[in-house]
Design a protein around this motif. Structure first.
Motif, PDB file in Angstrom:
ATOM      1  N   GLU A 111      54.392  -2.717-116.730  1.00 20.18           N
ATOM      2  CA  GLU A 111      54.741  -4.103-117.067  1.00 20.18           C
ATOM      3  C   GLU A 111      53.536  -5.023-116.944  1.00 20.18           C
ATOM      4  N   ARG A 112      52.784  -4.883-115.859  1.00 14.11           N
ATOM      5  CA  ARG A 112      51.614  -5.723-115.611  1.00 14.11           C
ATOM      6  C   ARG A 112      50.566  -5.569-116.714  1.00 14.11           C
ATOM      7  N   GLU A 113      50.483  -4.373-117.288  1.00 17.00           N
ATOM      8  CA  GLU A 113      49.495  -4.113-118.337  1.00 17.00           C
ATOM      9  C   GLU A 113      50.014  -4.427-119.734  1.00 17.00           C
ATOM     10  N   GLY A 114      51.159  -5.095-119.828  1.00 15.15           N
ATOM     11  CA  GLY A 114      51.645  -5.559-121.119  1.00 15.15           C
ATOM     12  C   GLY A 114      52.611  -4.638-121.828  1.00 15.15           C
ATOM     13  N   ARG A 115      53.188  -3.672-121.111  1.00 13.53           N
ATOM     14  CA  ARG A 115      54.207  -2.768-121.652  1.00 13.53           C
ATOM     15  C   ARG A 115      53.742  -1.981-122.880  1.00 13.53           C
ATOM     16  N   MET A 116      52.477  -1.617-122.874  1.00 17.41           N
ATOM     17  CA  MET A 116      51.936  -0.813-123.973  1.00 17.41           C
ATOM     18  C   MET A 116      52.383   0.640-123.809  1.00 17.41           C
ATOM     19  N   GLN A 117      52.807   1.254-124.895  1.00 17.64           N
ATOM     20  CA  GLN A 117      53.277   2.637-124.874  1.00 17.64           C
ATOM     21  C   GLN A 117      52.096   3.608-124.941  1.00 17.64           C
ATOM     22  N   GLY A 118      52.306   4.826-124.474  1.00 17.06           N
ATOM     23  CA  GLY A 118      51.343   5.884-124.716  1.00 17.06           C
ATOM     24  C   GLY A 118      50.528   6.357-123.539  1.00 17.06           C
ATOM     25  N   ASP A 119      50.723   5.819-122.330  1.00 15.29           N
ATOM     26  CA  ASP A 119      49.895   6.259-121.216  1.00 15.29           C
ATOM     27  C   ASP A 119      50.694   6.403-119.913  1.00 15.29           C
ATOM     28  N   PRO A 120      51.869   7.018-119.953  1.00  8.14           N
ATOM     29  CA  PRO A 120      52.698   7.085-118.739  1.00  8.14           C
ATOM     30  C   PRO A 120      52.079   7.929-117.620  1.00  8.14           C
ATOM     31  N   GLU A 121      51.297   8.936-117.966  1.00  8.90           N
ATOM     32  CA  GLU A 121      50.687   9.764-116.928  1.00  8.90           C
ATOM     33  C   GLU A 121      49.699   8.963-116.098  1.00  8.90           C
ATOM     34  N   ARG A 122      48.903   8.134-116.760  1.00  7.76           N
ATOM     35  CA  ARG A 122      47.927   7.310-116.039  1.00  7.76           C
ATOM     36  C   ARG A 122      48.644   6.347-115.103  1.00  7.76           C
ATOM     37  N   HIS A 123      49.738   5.743-115.586  1.00  6.67           N
ATOM     38  CA  HIS A 123      50.500   4.825-114.739  1.00  6.67           C
ATOM     39  C   HIS A 123      51.064   5.575-113.529  1.00  6.67           C
ATOM     40  N   TRP A 124      51.573   6.780-113.760  1.00  9.21           N
ATOM     41  CA  TRP A 124      52.138   7.575-112.668  1.00  9.21           C
ATOM     42  C   TRP A 124      51.063   7.911-111.639  1.00  9.21           C
ATOM     43  N   TYR A 125      49.908   8.404-112.107  1.00  8.32           N
ATOM     44  CA  TYR A 125      48.846   8.788-111.177  1.00  8.32           C
ATOM     45  C   TYR A 125      48.287   7.586-110.427  1.00  8.32           C
ATOM     46  N   GLN A 126      48.161   6.457-111.102  1.00  8.55           N
ATOM     47  CA  GLN A 126      47.694   5.248-110.435  1.00  8.55           C
ATOM     48  C   GLN A 126      48.703   4.817-109.371  1.00  8.55           C
ATOM     49  N   ALA A 127      49.981   4.842-109.716  1.00  9.47           N
ATOM     50  CA  ALA A 127      51.028   4.470-108.767  1.00  9.47           C
ATOM     51  C   ALA A 127      51.032   5.430-107.575  1.00  9.47           C
ATOM     52  N   GLU A 128      50.898   6.712-107.849  1.00  8.94           N
ATOM     53  CA  GLU A 128      50.873   7.714-106.782  1.00  8.94           C
ATOM     54  C   GLU A 128      49.704   7.456-105.835  1.00  8.94           C
ATOM     55  N   ALA A 129      48.537   7.161-106.390  1.00  6.47           N
ATOM     56  CA  ALA A 129      47.361   6.887-105.562  1.00  6.47           C
ATOM     57  C   ALA A 129      47.565   5.632-104.711  1.00  6.47           C
ATOM     58  N   GLU A 130      48.135   4.590-105.311  1.00  8.13           N
ATOM     59  CA  GLU A 130      48.380   3.352-104.560  1.00  8.13           C
ATOM     60  C   GLU A 130      49.366   3.588-103.415  1.00  8.13           C
ATOM     61  N   ILE A 131      50.451   4.284-103.697  1.00  7.11           N
ATOM     62  CA  ILE A 131      51.466   4.555-102.675  1.00  7.11           C
ATOM     63  C   ILE A 131      50.869   5.401-101.549  1.00  7.11           C
ATOM     64  N   ASP A 132      50.117   6.427-101.903  1.00  7.72           N
ATOM     65  CA  ASP A 132      49.499   7.281-100.888  1.00  7.72           C
ATOM     66  C   ASP A 132      48.485   6.504-100.049  1.00  7.72           C
ATOM     67  N   ARG A 133      47.708   5.659-100.707  1.00 12.29           N
ATOM     68  CA  ARG A 133      46.708   4.852-100.013  1.00 12.29           C
ATOM     69  C   ARG A 133      47.400   3.895 -99.029  1.00 12.29           C
ATOM     70  N   GLU A 134      48.461   3.256 -99.467  1.00 12.15           N
ATOM     71  CA  GLU A 134      49.193   2.342 -98.594  1.00 12.15           C
ATOM     72  C   GLU A 134      49.809   3.081 -97.416  1.00 12.15           C
ATOM     73  N   SER A 135      50.291   4.280 -97.655  1.00 13.87           N
ATOM     74  CA  SER A 135      50.898   5.072 -96.580  1.00 13.87           C
ATOM     75  C   SER A 135      49.874   5.482 -95.540  1.00 13.87           C
ATOM     76  N   ALA A 136      48.634   5.644 -95.946  1.00 13.34           N
ATOM     77  CA  ALA A 136      47.580   6.096 -95.042  1.00 13.34           C
ATOM     78  C   ALA A 136      46.972   4.952 -94.233  1.00 13.34           C
ATOM     79  N   LEU A 137      47.235   3.721 -94.623  1.00 15.67           N
ATOM     80  CA  LEU A 137      46.655   2.583 -93.910  1.00 15.67           C
ATOM     81  C   LEU A 137      47.297   2.432 -92.537  1.00 15.67           C
ATOM     82  N   PRO A 138      46.493   2.102 -91.531  1.00 17.34           N
ATOM     83  CA  PRO A 138      47.078   1.837 -90.219  1.00 17.34           C
ATOM     84  C   PRO A 138      47.838   0.515 -90.276  1.00 17.34           C
ATOM     85  N   LEU A 139      49.081   0.542 -89.885  1.00 13.21           N
ATOM     86  CA  LEU A 139      49.879  -0.671 -89.957  1.00 13.21           C
ATOM     87  C   LEU A 139      50.001  -1.286 -88.567  1.00 13.21           C
ATOM     88  N   THR A 140      49.119  -2.232 -88.293  1.00 11.58           N
ATOM     89  CA  THR A 140      49.166  -2.995 -87.062  1.00 11.58           C
ATOM     90  C   THR A 140      49.428  -4.443 -87.435  1.00 11.58           C
TER      91      THR A 140
END
Length: 113
Positions: free
Chosen positions: A18-47
């Motif tokens: 959605e943020r990138e304008g709902r352009m079709q054709g690149d769902p794998e990149r969106h998935w991998y980017q989302a996966e990396a962001e979620i994993d990165r956030e999970s690894a952060l120390p939460l204090t």
């Protein structure tokens, strides 16, 4: 992969699309980017001092938001504004980049003496 993690990645990938304008054709990149962001956030120390919000946006024109980011992460206001301009208004991504910038600049900070 747990259903909860899978659901979070799916939701984040949709937000990226959605943020990138709902352009079709690149769902794998969106998935991998989302996966990396979620994993990165999970690894952060939460204090209390280092918590990263899961959602929210930073208004790049809001001086108080930019200064708050700078104070929270220990970088200058100009550096905070530059990160927001370059990375967009995803708070978690910008705050992570700000903390990384500070760690690169001060690699010994936070280590036991």
């Amino acid at each position: 992969m747990s259903h909860d993690r899978n659901d979070r990645i799916r939701e984040r990938a949709y937000q990226i699309w959605e943020r990138e304008g709902r352009m079709q054709g690149d769902p794998e990149r969106h998935w991998y980017q989302a996966e990396a962001e979620i994993d990165r956030e999970s690894a952060l120390p939460l204090t209390a001092d280092d918590a990263v919000p899961e959602t929210g946006e930073i208004a790049s024109s809001d001086v108080l938001e930019v200064e708050a980011l700078a104070v929270r992460t220990g970088i200058s206001g100009d550096e905070a504004q530059e990160l927001i301009d370059r990375l967009g208004n995803d708070r978690a991504l910008v705050e992570q980049a700000a903390r990384s910038l500070k760690r690169r600049r001060n690699p010994d900070e936070g280590q036991a003496k």
